[in-house]
Design a protein around this motif. Sequence first.
Motif, PDB file in Angstrom:
ATOM      1  N   THR A 144      -0.285   3.432  -4.704  1.00 12.61           N
ATOM      2  CA  THR A 144      -1.279   2.502  -4.164  1.00 12.61           C
ATOM      3  C   THR A 144      -1.848   2.972  -2.826  1.00 12.61           C
ATOM      4  O   THR A 144      -2.914   2.503  -2.415  1.00 12.61           O
ATOM      5  CB  THR A 144      -0.695   1.090  -4.003  1.00 12.61           C
ATOM      6  N   ARG A 145      -1.168   3.889  -2.139  1.00  8.71           N
ATOM      7  CA  ARG A 145      -1.702   4.393  -0.877  1.00  8.71           C
ATOM      8  C   ARG A 145      -3.026   5.131  -1.076  1.00  8.71           C
ATOM      9  O   ARG A 145      -3.784   5.336  -0.115  1.00  8.71           O
ATOM     10  CB  ARG A 145      -0.690   5.305  -0.181  1.00  8.71           C
ATOM     11  N   THR A 187      -6.610  -4.245  -8.767  1.00 10.76           N
ATOM     12  CA  THR A 187      -7.031  -3.328  -7.718  1.00 10.76           C
ATOM     13  C   THR A 187      -7.406  -1.927  -8.187  1.00 10.76           C
ATOM     14  O   THR A 187      -7.594  -1.033  -7.357  1.00 10.76           O
ATOM     15  CB  THR A 187      -5.934  -3.227  -6.652  1.00 10.76           C
ATOM     16  N   MET A 203       0.812  -1.213   0.000  1.00 14.18           N
ATOM     17  CA  MET A 203       0.000   0.000   0.000  1.00 14.18           C
ATOM     18  C   MET A 203       0.849   1.268   0.000  1.00 14.18           C
ATOM     19  O   MET A 203       0.400   2.331   0.411  1.00 14.18           O
ATOM     20  CB  MET A 203      -0.956  -0.004   1.200  1.00 14.18           C
ATOM     21  N   ASP A 238      -8.116  -0.850   0.313  1.00 12.08           N
ATOM     22  CA  ASP A 238      -6.769  -1.396   0.196  1.00 12.08           C
ATOM     23  C   ASP A 238      -6.796  -2.907   0.028  1.00 12.08           C
ATOM     24  O   ASP A 238      -7.859  -3.551   0.079  1.00 12.08           O
ATOM     25  CB  ASP A 238      -5.898  -0.958   1.370  1.00 12.08           C
TER      26      ASP A 238
END
Length: 260
Positions: free
Chosen positions: A196-197, A224, A178, A202
């Motif tokens: 990705t944070r 994702t 993340m 998540d």
Amino acid sequence: MKRARVQWGGATHDAIEAEGRLELCSGQHQGRRLSFDEVVWLPPLAPTPAHRPRTVLALGLNYADHAKELAFKAPEEPLAFVKGEATLIGHRQFTVRPAGVSFMHYECELAVVIGRTARRVVKADALDFVAGYTVANDYAIRDYLENWYRPNLRVKNRDTCTPIGPWLVDAADVPDPMSLALRTSVNGHVTQQGNTRDMIFDVPTLIEYFSGFMTLQPGDLILTGTPDGVVDCQPGDVIVTSIEGVGDLVNTITQHSASA
């Protein structure tokens, strides 16, 4: 460790990255090292049992900036759809742009590969069920889009529309999935950047969510979602989708063919 699956010498091989080369891991050529240009790259995923197709779960609007880019409110629960395994192709392969479409765009996504059977997993334990991570480029054809909240089959399920690879990076080598930078370039020009944070949901949340109502099996994939910055891709364009610590996935757009 970075793992790959490739075709070379008339056979399919498992391989690993070794000092900037590919080292074959099976068969009579075990230990042989090849350059990246000597092989045909396949999706870096072990085959599933013959009786079980691979489940590919994909997220829509999982980055708030991408939802805003498309003039949509961020979803309050994961917005997911299922993809067919025939969409998957390997690194350095070709994706067909259908004839007559006006807008087809890349989507740089972190792909999560499930490592063991997951059923009713709690968020705190979710990463223990991950085998590794790879890069996915989940193309979308906006011409066919009826509703961003429920993309129809032709938007996301055409053969060749989801390059994946080049590596499957072991989960142990990605200590924080993340906090990874994402970047896409088209013909050498950077067109998309993110991290990705900034996912709305998540990776642990997604595994908890999906495993709460369905069984995830080894080899299943979770794509994702993508940040903002998507642009139209034309035949001849070379697209590189990159994720920090995971890899640089190269794909080329090609013309429509009679079989596409």
